[in-house]
Design a protein around this motif. Structure first.
Motif, PDB file in Angstrom:
ATOM      1  N   ASN A  88      19.529 -15.040  -7.538  1.00  0.00           N
ATOM      2  CA  ASN A  88      19.045 -13.940  -8.324  1.00  0.00           C
ATOM      3  C   ASN A  88      17.546 -13.724  -8.350  1.00  0.00           C
ATOM      4  OD1 ASN A  88      19.410 -12.142 -10.889  1.00  0.00           O
ATOM      5  ND2 ASN A  88      18.061 -13.682 -11.624  1.00  0.00           N
ATOM      6  N   HIS A  89      16.880 -14.856  -8.082  1.00  0.00           N
ATOM      7  CA  HIS A  89      15.646 -14.860  -7.932  1.00  0.00           C
ATOM      8  C   HIS A  89      15.176 -14.294  -6.658  1.00  0.00           C
ATOM      9  CE1 HIS A  89      11.450 -16.394  -8.082  1.00  0.00           C
ATOM     10  NE2 HIS A  89      11.591 -16.936  -6.867  1.00  0.00           N
ATOM     11  N   ILE A  90      16.180 -14.414  -5.619  1.00  0.00           N
ATOM     12  CA  ILE A  90      15.633 -14.112  -4.221  1.00  0.00           C
ATOM     13  C   ILE A  90      15.752 -12.536  -4.118  1.00  0.00           C
ATOM     14  CG2 ILE A  90      16.563 -13.904  -1.649  1.00  0.00           C
ATOM     15  CD1 ILE A  90      16.913 -16.803  -1.865  1.00  0.00           C
ATOM     16  N   ASP A  91      16.944 -12.110  -4.820  1.00  0.00           N
ATOM     17  CA  ASP A  91      17.435 -10.712  -4.953  1.00  0.00           C
ATOM     18  C   ASP A  91      16.360  -9.953  -5.759  1.00  0.00           C
ATOM     19  OD1 ASP A  91      19.314  -8.493  -4.673  1.00  0.00           O
ATOM     20  OD2 ASP A  91      19.191  -8.644  -6.862  1.00  0.00           O
ATOM     21  N   ILE A  92      15.567 -10.421  -6.649  1.00  0.00           N
ATOM     22  CA  ILE A  92      14.763  -9.805  -7.743  1.00  0.00           C
ATOM     23  C   ILE A  92      13.314  -9.627  -6.906  1.00  0.00           C
ATOM     24  CG2 ILE A  92      13.320 -10.054  -9.658  1.00  0.00           C
ATOM     25  CD1 ILE A  92      15.584 -11.115 -11.154  1.00  0.00           C
ATOM     26  N   THR A  93      13.005 -10.769  -6.367  1.00  0.00           N
ATOM     27  CA  THR A  93      11.657 -10.794  -5.584  1.00  0.00           C
ATOM     28  C   THR A  93      11.685  -9.913  -4.440  1.00  0.00           C
ATOM     29  OG1 THR A  93      12.169 -12.771  -4.572  1.00  0.00           O
ATOM     30  CG2 THR A  93      11.100 -13.101  -6.500  1.00  0.00           C
ATOM     31  N   THR A  94      12.801 -10.143  -3.799  1.00  0.00           N
ATOM     32  CA  THR A  94      12.818  -9.107  -2.500  1.00  0.00           C
ATOM     33  C   THR A  94      12.877  -7.813  -2.754  1.00  0.00           C
ATOM     34  OG1 THR A  94      14.177 -10.996  -1.278  1.00  0.00           O
ATOM     35  CG2 THR A  94      14.212  -8.890  -0.282  1.00  0.00           C
ATOM     36  N   LYS A  95      13.809  -7.453  -3.751  1.00  0.00           N
ATOM     37  CA  LYS A  95      13.798  -5.998  -4.140  1.00  0.00           C
ATOM     38  C   LYS A  95      12.277  -5.530  -4.699  1.00  0.00           C
ATOM     39  CE  LYS A  95      16.066  -2.872  -7.385  1.00  0.00           C
ATOM     40  NZ  LYS A  95      17.106  -2.928  -8.331  1.00  0.00           N
ATOM     41  N   ASN A  96      11.833  -6.088  -5.397  1.00  0.00           N
ATOM     42  CA  ASN A  96      10.193  -5.576  -5.983  1.00  0.00           C
ATOM     43  C   ASN A  96       9.162  -5.705  -4.949  1.00  0.00           C
ATOM     44  OD1 ASN A  96      11.426  -5.375  -8.471  1.00  0.00           O
ATOM     45  ND2 ASN A  96      10.986  -7.180  -9.215  1.00  0.00           N
ATOM     46  N   SER A  97       9.363  -6.610  -4.141  1.00  0.00           N
ATOM     47  CA  SER A  97       8.370  -6.793  -2.811  1.00  0.00           C
ATOM     48  C   SER A  97       8.437  -5.698  -1.921  1.00  0.00           C
ATOM     49  CB  SER A  97       8.305  -8.244  -2.428  1.00  0.00           C
ATOM     50  OG  SER A  97       7.988  -9.249  -3.220  1.00  0.00           O
ATOM     51  N   ASN A  98       9.641  -5.496  -1.508  1.00  0.00           N
ATOM     52  CA  ASN A  98       9.775  -4.609  -0.773  1.00  0.00           C
ATOM     53  C   ASN A  98       9.447  -3.095  -1.236  1.00  0.00           C
ATOM     54  OD1 ASN A  98      11.046  -6.228   1.330  1.00  0.00           O
ATOM     55  ND2 ASN A  98      13.019  -5.710   0.902  1.00  0.00           N
ATOM     56  N   ALA A  99       9.719  -2.855  -2.303  1.00  0.00           N
ATOM     57  CA  ALA A  99       9.409  -1.578  -2.776  1.00  0.00           C
ATOM     58  C   ALA A  99       8.034  -1.305  -2.961  1.00  0.00           C
ATOM     59  CB  ALA A  99      10.072  -1.553  -4.321  1.00  0.00           C
ATOM     60  N   TYR A 100       7.174  -2.451  -3.303  1.00  0.00           N
ATOM     61  CA  TYR A 100       5.597  -2.605  -3.502  1.00  0.00           C
ATOM     62  C   TYR A 100       5.081  -2.242  -2.046  1.00  0.00           C
ATOM     63  CZ  TYR A 100       1.174  -2.875  -5.191  1.00  0.00           C
ATOM     64  OH  TYR A 100      -0.327  -2.399  -5.537  1.00  0.00           O
ATOM     65  N   ARG A 101       5.304  -2.878  -1.101  1.00  0.00           N
ATOM     66  CA  ARG A 101       5.107  -2.971   0.253  1.00  0.00           C
ATOM     67  C   ARG A 101       5.178  -1.677   1.028  1.00  0.00           C
ATOM     68  NH1 ARG A 101       3.944  -7.882   2.378  1.00  0.00           N
ATOM     69  NH2 ARG A 101       4.110  -7.149   4.774  1.00  0.00           N
ATOM     70  N   LYS A 102       6.281  -0.882   0.478  1.00  0.00           N
ATOM     71  CA  LYS A 102       6.606   0.479   0.889  1.00  0.00           C
ATOM     72  C   LYS A 102       5.530   1.525   0.165  1.00  0.00           C
ATOM     73  CE  LYS A 102      10.038   4.185   1.153  1.00  0.00           C
ATOM     74  NZ  LYS A 102      11.585   4.394   0.839  1.00  0.00           N
ATOM     75  N   LYS A 103       5.480   1.224  -1.021  1.00  0.00           N
ATOM     76  CA  LYS A 103       4.363   1.981  -2.074  1.00  0.00           C
ATOM     77  C   LYS A 103       3.052   1.778  -1.593  1.00  0.00           C
ATOM     78  CE  LYS A 103       2.878   2.641  -6.946  1.00  0.00           C
ATOM     79  NZ  LYS A 103       3.057   2.096  -8.183  1.00  0.00           N
ATOM     80  N   MET A 104       2.506   0.602  -0.851  1.00  0.00           N
ATOM     81  CA  MET A 104       1.366   0.740  -0.672  1.00  0.00           C
ATOM     82  C   MET A 104       1.017   1.349   0.854  1.00  0.00           C
ATOM     83  SD  MET A 104      -0.795  -1.560  -2.235  1.00  0.00           S
ATOM     84  CE  MET A 104      -2.064  -2.154  -0.912  1.00  0.00           C
ATOM     85  N   GLY A 105       2.020   1.396   1.592  1.00  0.00           N
ATOM     86  CA  GLY A 105       1.634   2.050   3.020  1.00  0.00           C
ATOM     87  C   GLY A 105       0.616   1.731   3.681  1.00  0.00           C
ATOM     88  N   ASN A 106      -0.119   2.627   4.104  1.00  0.00           N
ATOM     89  CA  ASN A 106      -1.289   2.244   4.879  1.00  0.00           C
ATOM     90  C   ASN A 106      -2.421   1.252   4.325  1.00  0.00           C
ATOM     91  OD1 ASN A 106      -0.014   3.426   7.293  1.00  0.00           O
ATOM     92  ND2 ASN A 106      -1.328   5.275   6.775  1.00  0.00           N
ATOM     93  N   HIS A 107      -2.157   1.211   3.226  1.00  0.00           N
ATOM     94  CA  HIS A 107      -3.379   0.374   2.281  1.00  0.00           C
ATOM     95  C   HIS A 107      -2.751  -1.202   2.225  1.00  0.00           C
ATOM     96  CE1 HIS A 107      -5.573   3.774   0.892  1.00  0.00           C
ATOM     97  NE2 HIS A 107      -4.155   4.418   0.379  1.00  0.00           N
ATOM     98  N   LEU A 108      -1.809  -1.515   2.697  1.00  0.00           N
ATOM     99  CA  LEU A 108      -1.525  -3.035   3.177  1.00  0.00           C
ATOM    100  C   LEU A 108      -1.869  -3.203   4.630  1.00  0.00           C
ATOM    101  CD1 LEU A 108       0.049  -5.545   2.669  1.00  0.00           C
ATOM    102  CD2 LEU A 108       2.257  -4.504   3.062  1.00  0.00           C
ATOM    103  N   GLN A 109      -2.826  -4.258   4.537  1.00  0.00           N
ATOM    104  CA  GLN A 109      -3.102  -4.805   6.111  1.00  0.00           C
ATOM    105  C   GLN A 109      -2.668  -6.365   6.021  1.00  0.00           C
ATOM    106  OE1 GLN A 109      -7.354  -3.872   5.807  1.00  0.00           O
ATOM    107  NE2 GLN A 109      -6.818  -2.195   7.109  1.00  0.00           N
ATOM    108  N   THR A 110      -2.150  -6.586   7.465  1.00  0.00           N
ATOM    109  CA  THR A 110      -2.140  -8.124   7.519  1.00  0.00           C
ATOM    110  C   THR A 110      -3.454  -8.468   8.665  1.00  0.00           C
ATOM    111  OG1 THR A 110      -0.003  -7.770   7.403  1.00  0.00           O
ATOM    112  CG2 THR A 110      -0.208  -9.543   8.882  1.00  0.00           C
ATOM    113  N   ILE A 111      -4.035  -9.484   8.458  1.00  0.00           N
ATOM    114  CA  ILE A 111      -5.199  -9.928   9.133  1.00  0.00           C
ATOM    115  C   ILE A 111      -5.042 -11.304   9.375  1.00  0.00           C
ATOM    116  CG2 ILE A 111      -6.657  -8.404   8.221  1.00  0.00           C
ATOM    117  CD1 ILE A 111      -7.952 -10.559   6.212  1.00  0.00           C
ATOM    118  N   PRO A 112      -5.475 -11.791  10.600  1.00  0.00           N
ATOM    119  CA  PRO A 112      -5.418 -13.315  10.898  1.00  0.00           C
ATOM    120  C   PRO A 112      -6.276 -14.335  10.280  1.00  0.00           C
ATOM    121  CG  PRO A 112      -6.676 -11.823  12.692  1.00  0.00           C
ATOM    122  CD  PRO A 112      -6.146 -10.908  11.583  1.00  0.00           C
ATOM    123  N   PHE A 113      -6.183 -15.348  10.160  1.00  0.00           N
ATOM    124  CA  PHE A 113      -7.153 -16.413  10.022  1.00  0.00           C
ATOM    125  C   PHE A 113      -6.799 -17.666  10.884  1.00  0.00           C
ATOM    126  CE2 PHE A 113      -3.441 -17.312   7.298  1.00  0.00           C
ATOM    127  CZ  PHE A 113      -3.368 -18.625   7.226  1.00  0.00           C
ATOM    128  N   GLY A 114      -7.781 -18.597  10.941  1.00  0.00           N
ATOM    129  CA  GLY A 114      -7.635 -19.940  11.241  1.00  0.00           C
ATOM    130  C   GLY A 114      -7.822 -19.852  12.928  1.00  0.00           C
TER     131      GLY A 114
END
Length: 304
Positions: free
Chosen positions: A34-60
């Motif tokens: 249930n936890h995986i389902d809730i977090t996955t659903k909500n996270s996928n929705a927010y990542r889609k909503k963010m669009g180009n405002h979500l960036q992935t950058i390297p470190f280390g």
């Protein structure tokens, strides 16, 4: 004579350190799915909503190389306060993507959110995976502190849940001078929030948690905040936050760690979130007027 950390039987340890056994809102076998389902659903929705405002950058560098997601929507300025969220999963499960939904409430308040990922404990090719994860998270936060300095951000806050709650507590003790950061950058961390964290990792040695990690006693000591002396005289305030329905051992460890910090004259607050368990404490942070989110916001703005 046995010490407290190895006093429990394997069965007792597995019971005390498995939070899914301590809540009755769902059958035990249904809690994690249930936890995986809730977090996955909500996270996928927010990542889609963010669009180009979500960036992935390297470190280390080298074996500590990693990536972090940066959530900075249009309403968040370049010099906005930064929240760093480190996920849980007993250092061996889940990923940063699983918890993207937690960026939304902070973004709505005008804060940028950085979520670094770490290599799972079982995937390190050395015999010190726990120390390596801590080092990798140090590299991530050092990169964030430098960026906060460059962007003139006034504050960086570290938030971590469960295993992430342990990691932000280790970061609380980090001597950032070894990363050649300007003093002003090192001082950007204003508060740390450890949600359902653990502080004496020796208790997990003979448990299901360590079956894949295979950490040694020496490693467990090295990554146990309860056993480490502070390297700095004054640390930023730390908040140790527990859900009401967490296990007895989580409560004991948290209170003992608070006692240790208070004895060392550090600013440490312990707070219990009512009517929450080990999983709902973060699942419900996106709800309007959530108690935990309100507490964090209050103490981000307060002079402590």
């Amino acid at each position: 004579m046995k010490e407290l950390w190895n006093f429990f039987s394997r069965e007792q340890t597995d019971h005390q350190y498995n939070p899914t056994l301590w809540t009755r809102r769902l059958p035990t076998d249904d809690l994690l799915p249930n936890h995986i389902d809730i977090t996955t659903k909500n996270s996928n929705a927010y990542r889609k909503k963010m669009g180009n405002h979500l960036q992935t950058i390297p470190f280390g560098n080298d074996e500590y190389l990693g990536e972090m997601d940066v959530f900075r929507p249009e309403n968040v300025s370049e010099n906005a306060p930064i929240v760093v969220y480190i996920h849980g999963g007993w250092w061996q499960w889940f990923s940063k993507e699983q918890f993207s939904f937690l960026a939304e409430p902070f973004n709505k308040k005008g804060m940028a959110v950085y979520m670094p990922g770490y290599r799972m404990a079982q995937d390190w090719s050395n015999d010190k995976p726990m120390e390596s994860i801590v080092r990798q998270m140090e590299a991530a936060v050092a990169t964030i502190l430098q960026e906060a300095y460059d962007k003139n951000s006034q504050a960086v806050y570290l938030v971590g849940h469960s295993a992430g709650g342990h990691l932000v507590t280790m970061l609380h003790k980090t001597d950032w001078s070894k990363y050649n950061l300007p003093d002003e950058a090192s001082n950007k961390i204003k508060s740390i929030f450890s949600l359902a964290g653990l502080f004496d990792i020796r208790f997990l040695l003979d448990s299901y948690v360590n079956d894949e990690i295979k950490m040694s006693l020496e490693s467990a000591k090295t990554v146990s905040p309860q056993l480490l002396d502070n390297t700095k005289t004054a640390l930023c305030p730390i908040h140790l936050i527990l859900p009401e329905f967490d296990t007895a051992e989580f409560f004991r460890q948290t209170k003992e760690y608070q006692d240790k910090l208070l004895e060392e004259k550090q600013k440490c607050h312990l707070y219990v979130i009512q009517n929450r368990d080990h999983l709902t404490i973060i699942e419900n942070m996106i709800q309007e007027k959530d108690e935990l989110f309100g507490y964090i916001l209050k103490h981000m703005s307060a002079k402590q």
